[in-house]
Design an enzyme around this catalytic site. Structure first.
Site, short mmCIF file in Angstrom:
data_model
loop_
_atom_site.label_atom_id
_atom_site.label_comp_id
_atom_site.label_asym_id
_atom_site.label_seq_id
_atom_site.Cartn_x
_atom_site.Cartn_y
_atom_site.Cartn_z
N ASN A 53 0.86 -1.19 0.00
CA ASN A 53 0.00 0.00 0.00
C ASN A 53 0.89 1.23 0.00
OD1 ASN A 53 -1.74 2.11 0.63
ND2 ASN A 53 -3.10 0.77 1.79
N ASP A 54 1.08 1.78 -1.17
CA ASP A 54 1.97 2.93 -1.35
C ASP A 54 1.58 4.12 -0.49
OD1 ASP A 54 4.03 2.47 -3.13
OD2 ASP A 54 2.74 2.64 -4.88
N CYS A 55 0.37 4.11 -0.01
CA CYS A 55 -0.15 5.29 0.68
C CYS A 55 -0.16 5.13 2.19
CB CYS A 55 -1.55 5.58 0.16
SG CYS A 55 -1.53 5.91 -1.59
N GLN B 33 5.75 9.57 -0.70
CA GLN B 33 6.54 8.33 -0.68
C GLN B 33 8.02 8.56 -0.41
OE1 GLN B 33 4.06 8.42 -3.24
NE2 GLN B 33 2.80 7.08 -1.99
#
Ligand code: GLC
Ligand code: GLC
Length: 808
Positions: free
Chosen positions: A482-484, A499
Site C-alpha cells: 500500500n503505497d499510501c 513516498q
C-alpha cells in the site's frame, strides 16, 4: 447499459458507438514498439520507453479529452469528415471499433463511403501500420481526397511539454517522395528518426502544424483539409507534423487500400549519414517496402493472429459460463501481457513520463504472464534483480531504456525485496529452469559487484529478517504494498511527495502485510535453497516462516481480524480500537493466503470479517471506516476523499488475495462470487456506471463511501490483471504448476458444475476434465485412466498428452 459486445469467435470487443463513457483503448505491439489507441483513434506510440523515445505528442487531460495525435480526414466533394468520428465528431451513418489482440479496426461510413482502418504493429517491426480500406457503396463515382495527420513529439516526452524555450527552435523534417521524416536532433546526439509514409503518390503534404491547422484552429477544423489544398509546408522549429494528401477515385462498388507506415528507425552510429548531411534512410525505405502492398499487411495480420492463438493455447478453458471463458481465455491474459510490457508507464491514466518499471509491480505482473512467454519473463527477472542494492533492498522503479534504478524515488519500500522471490519462484514452477538461480547478476547495475540470482533472493529474504520492529514484524519503511500507508512520513508540506518524505527516523512502524508476505514466500524460498544444496538455509527459512507466523498470531491478531500495522508510535493501525480505518483488506487476504490462522480458526474469522465489513456489490473495499480527515501519522492514505483509491476504494489488486484465501478454507462459492463482482466481462451491462473498458480490469472502483460509487478508474496497468488471473486459473479452476508437478485442485463452488482446462506446461499438454460435484473434501484424480493419490500430476515428457479426470 452496454456500448458494445464481445465477439468471442475472433477475440474482439466491438464498440458500436463513439460515445463511450470514457475513451476505451487498446495496445498495439508485442515487444519493443508500442501504441496506445482509443476507439476513436486517439493515442500515441513509442519505442521501448514512453518517456525517452516517444514518437507522437499526446496531450493528457486535454479538452476535449482524447484528441490527437493521429487522424485521418476525408474530403468527399465539399463534405469533410473523419471516419474515426474524432477529431471532427462527424455524424456517421455507421461507426464501429473492433479492439482485438494487438490490433484495432475503426470503421466509419458516411454518404455511401465506407472507411475501415486497421491499426497494428506487426511482429518484429518497430512501426505502426494503418491500413485504410475505402469502399464506394453509393451508385455514383467518388473523387475523394484523403489527408493523414500525425503530430510528432520531440522524443523526450517530459522535456517536450516543458522546455519550450529550446524546443520551439529544434524541430526538423525531410520529405522524400511519399515519406515524411521527423529528424529533430538527428544532427546531434540522436541516431534515430521517425518516418511516416504511404504507398501512394502524393498530391501534396504538410509538415508544419500551424500551416496545416491555421493559427487558431483545432484538429477538428484544419485549414488545409477545409480548403482541400495541401501547402507543402516544411516545418522549421515549432511543431513538426506529417500529413499526406492522396487522391482516391472510386467507381460505384469499387474499393481501394492505402497503407500508412509510421516507423521508428535507429541507425548504427557509424552509419548515420548517407553522405555528409544526408540522413541514412535505407532502413526506412526497406520498412516502407515491406508494407507497400495491402497483401503484406494481411500477412502481418494473420501472423499476429497466429501468434496470439498459440500463446493463448497455453491455458484454455471450456466452461458453461461464456463470461468466464472470455476472461480466462482471452482478455485477462491479454491484459497480463500488456502489464508485463508497460508496467505502470503508459496508459490513459499513466502519462508515460512519470513511472518507469516498478520493482514490485513487475514482479507481480510476471505471475500472470510467465506461462505466455517464459523466456521474456526470465530476462525480466534478471533485469529487475540487477536493480537490487547489495543489502537486499531495491530501487522502487527503473527506467526500461537504461535499466537503471530511478534515483529520485530510490529505495525504502520494504515489501519490494520479497516480490523478487515470489516472481522468481513462479518462473521456475512454470519452466523447471533452476539454472536461472545460478545466473550472475549485478547489484545496482554495477558489473564489478555481482552475485548469483539465488544470492539476490537470499539477500531479499534476509533484508526482511534484518529489519524487524519491536513486535518481531517487518519494518514498513516508506510504505509496503500500500503505497499510501506512509508511517514514517509526517508530511505537512503540500509540495513534498508522500513516498519519498521521511521526516522522522524510527524503527517502530511495522507492517503485517510484509509479515504475511514473508510467510507466503518462505516455503518457496526454502524449496529453492534446498534445490541449490543449501539445506541449512532451507531449514532456517522454514523456521523463519513459522516464527513470523507465530509473531502474527501473537501480535497482529485483533480479535476478529488481522491488524494492518503498528505506526511510528507503536500504536495499532487497522484495529477495532481505532476510530477510523479499523479493518484493512490486505492482511486478511495475504495472511490467509499464506496459511496463517488455518489451524486455529483465525483464518475463517478474518475472512468472515471481510465479508461483513468490507464486501460490497462492486467488490471488496480496502478499509473501513474510511479516513474522514487527514492523519499526519498515516500519510497519503488519509489524503484521499472517502471511498477513493487507498482510502476505502475497491482496490481490485487485492480482491484476488481474498479470493485465493477463500479457496484455502474451501469456500469456492464465495471466492467465485467475489471474482464476478470485479471481473470486467461481468460488468458490461453496467458500463454507464463502471465507465472504463468492459474487457480489462481497472485498478480502482470507487467504494461505497464515495460520491460516485461503482465508477472505475486507472484501467489497464494494474497488478489486478496478474492476481485475478492467478486467483481464477490457479486456485478456483485450480490448475497450477508447482515444482514437483501440475497441481489440479479446483475450488469454485456450485456455479460451474463442470469444465475442461487444456494446459500446456514444460512441453506437455494436459487435458483436465473436471466434474465439480463437490462430493469429496479433497478432489479425486485419475491420470491417464489410473487413480492417483493426492492432487499433483507429475510432469510428463515434452510432447506427451496427459488425460486427467478430476472429481471434486
Ligand atoms: C535560455 C536559457 C538561459 C541561457 C539562454 C542562452 O534562455 O534558459 O539559461 O542563458 O538560453 O543560451
Ligand atoms: C499502485 C502501485 C502499486 C501499489 C498499489 C497500492 O497500483 O502501482 O505498486 O502496490 O498502487 O498502493
Amino acid at each position: 447499459m452496454q456500448f458494445g459486445r464481445f465477439d468471442d469467435e475472433i477475440r474482439e470487443y466491438v464498440i458500436t458507438t463513439p460515445r463511450t463513457p470514457y475513451p476505451w483503448i487498446n495496445y498495439l505491439g508485442t515487444k519493443e514498439f508500442f501504441s496506445l489507441i482509443s476507439h476513436t483513434g486517439g493515442g500515441y506510440c513509442f519505442y521501448r520507453d514512453a518517456r525517452f523515445r516517444r514518437l507522437l505528442r499526446y496531450r493528457y487531460n486535454n479538452v476535449p479529452t482524447d484528441v490527437g495525435a493521429r487522424a485521418l480526414y476525408i474530403r468527399d466533394g465539399d463534405d469533410v469528415w473523419t471516419p474515426a468520428w474524432k477529431p471532427m465528431k462527424s455524424a456517421l451513418d455507421r461507426f464501429e471499433c473492433r479492439h482485438g489482440l494487438g490490433m484495432t479496426t475503426i470503421v466509419g461510413e458516411r454518404n455511401g463511403v465506407r472507411a475501415a482502418t486497421t491499426f497494428l504493429v506487426p511482429l518484429g517491426e518497430t512501426a505502426e501500420i494503418w491500413r485504410l480500406t475505402l469502399s464506394n457503396n453509393s451508385d455514383t463515382a467518388k473523387k475523394l481526397t484523403v489527408f493523414s495527420f500525425v503530430e510528432f513529439c520531440l522524443w523526450n516526452a517530459w522535456d517536450d511539454q516543458n522546455n519550450f524555450q529550446r524546443n520551439f527552435s529544434t524541430g526538423e523534417v525531410e520529405v522524400d517522395g511519399s515519406a515524411i521524416y521527423h529528424v529533430t536532433e538527428y544532427r546531434e546526439r540522436r541516431n534515430h528518426y521517425a518516418v511516416f509514409g504511404v504507398n501512394a503518390p502524393l498530391t501534396g503534404f504538410d509538415t508544419d502544424r500551424e500551416t496545416f491547422l491555421g493559427p487558431d484552429n483545432g484538429l477538428h477544423e484544419p485549414a488545409v483539409v477545409l480548403d482541400g489544398a495541401p501547402r507543402n509546408s516544411i516545418a522549421s522549429g515549432w511543431a513538426p507534423i506529417a500529413s499526406h494528401c492522396v487522391e482516391v477515385e472510386l467507381a460505384p462498388g469499387q474499393q481501394r487500400d492505402l497503407v500508412f507506415t509510421l516507423g521508428y528507425v535507429e541507425n548504427p552510429a557509424n552509419a548515420k549519414w548517407e553522405q555528409p548531411g544526408v540522413v541514412n534512410k535505407s532502413p526506412a525505405r526497406a520498412l516502407l517496402s515491406r508494407f507497400s502492398d495491402p497483401r503484406q499487411v494481411e500477412a502481418a495480420v494473420d501472423a499476429l493472429r497466429d501468434y496470439w492463438s498459440s500463446l493463448l493455447e497455453t491455458y484454455a478453458l471450456d466452461s458453461p459460463d461464456e463470461r468466464l471463458d472470455r476472461m480466462v481465455n482471452v482478455w485477462n491474459p491479454y491484459q497480463c501481457m500488456v502489464t508485463f510490457n508497460m508496467s505502470r508507464s503508459a496508459s490513459y491514466f499513466e502519462s508515460g513520463i512519470g513511472r518507469g518499471m516498478g520493482f514490485r509491480d513487475s514482479n507481480q505482473d510476471l505471475l500472470g504472464f510467465v506461462h505466455l512467454v517464459p523466456e521474456r519473463a526470465r530476462q525480466r527477472i534478471l533485469d529487475i534483480a540487477a536493480t537490487q542494492f547489495p543489502d537486499g533492498s531495491a530501487y522502487h522503479q527503473y527506467q526500461p531504456l537504461t535499466k537503471q534504478g530511478n534515483h529520485d524515488i530510490g529505495a525504502g519500500f520494504n515489501d519490494d525485496p520479497l516480490w523478487l522471490i515470489i516472481g522468481t519462484a513462479a518462473y521456475i514452477k512454470e519452466t523447471g529452469d533452476f539454472g536461472i538461480l545460478s545466473e550472475e547478476v549485478p547489484f545496482d547495475n554495477d558489473n564489478s559487484n555481482t552475485a548469483s540470482l539465488f544470492e539476490h533472493l537470499r539477500r531479499s529474504f534476509h533484508f526482511t529478517l534484518d529489519n524487524l520492529g519491536p513486535h518481531g514484524l517487518p519494518l514498513i519503511g516508506r510504505a509496503d504494498w500500500n503505497d499510501c500507508l506512509n508511517l514514517n512520513c509526517f508530511s505537512e508540506d503540500p509540495d513534498e511527495p508522500y513516498q519519498t518524505t521521511a521526516n522522522r527516523e524510527g524503527r517502530t512502524a511495522e507492517s503485517v502485510f510484509i509479515a504475511g508476505q514473508l510467510v507466503y514466500a518462505a516455503p518457496d524460498y526454502a524449496d529453492l535453497a534446498q534445490h541449490m544444496g543449501f539445506d541449512d538455509e532451507a531449514t532456517a527459512a522454514r523456521e523463519h516462516g513459522a516464527g513470523m507466523e507465530a509473531a502474527i498470531l501473537e501480535h497482529a491478531w485483533d480479535g476478529e481480524w488481522f491488524l494492518r500495522a503498528y505506526d511510528f508510535f507503536g500504536e495499532k493501525v487497522g484495529s477495532h480500537e481505532n476510530e477510523e480505518g479499523q479493518i484493512f483488506i490486505e492482511p486478511q487476504g495475504f495472511c490467509v493466503m499464506a496459511g496463517v490462522g488455518l489451524e486455529d480458526g483465525k483464518a475463517i474469522r478474518a475472512l468472515d470479517s471481510v465479508a461483513e465489513h468490507l464486501a460490497t456489490p462492486y467488490g471488496i473495499v480496502l478499509n473501513q471506516p474510511p479516513y474522514s480527515r487527514y492523519h499526519l501519522e498515516l500519510g497519503e492514505i488519509s489524503s484521499y476523499p472517502p471511498g477513493y483509491k487507498e482510502n476505502a476504494g475497491i482496490f481490485c489488486h487485492n480482491n484476488p488475495w481474498v479470493m485465493i484465501a477463500e479457496t484455502r478454507i474451501g469456500r469456492g462459492d464465495r471466492a467465485f462470487d467475489y471474482y464476478r463482482r470485479i471481473a470486467p466481462a461481468y460488468l458490461e451491462e453496467i458500463s454507464e456506471i463502471h465507465r472504463t473498458e468492459p474487457y480489462v480490469y481497472s485498478q480502482m472502483v470507487a467504494g461505497r463511501d464515495a460520491v460516485r460509487e461503482g465508477e472505475a478508474k486507472n484501467s489497464w496497468l494494474t497488478g489486478t490483471a496478474a492476481w485475478n488471473y492467478v486467483a481464477i486459473a490457479h486456485h478456483m479452476l485450480g490448475v497450477r504448476p508447482e515444482l514437483g508437478g501440475l497441481r489440479v485442485s479446483p475450488c469454485i463452488g456450485t456455479e460451474i458444475p463442470s469444465f475442461t482446462v487444456t494446459r500446456r506446461c514444460r512441453g506437455g499438454t494436459y487435458r483436465i476434465r473436471v466434474a465439480n460435484s463437490l462430493k469429496h473434501g479433497e478432489p479425486k484424480l485419475t491420470v491417464d485412466g489410473i487413480a492417483v493419490e493426492g492432487t499433483l500430476v507429475p510432469y510428463a515428457p515434452a510432447g506427451a498428452t496427459v488425460e486427467v479426470e478430476c472429481e471434486t
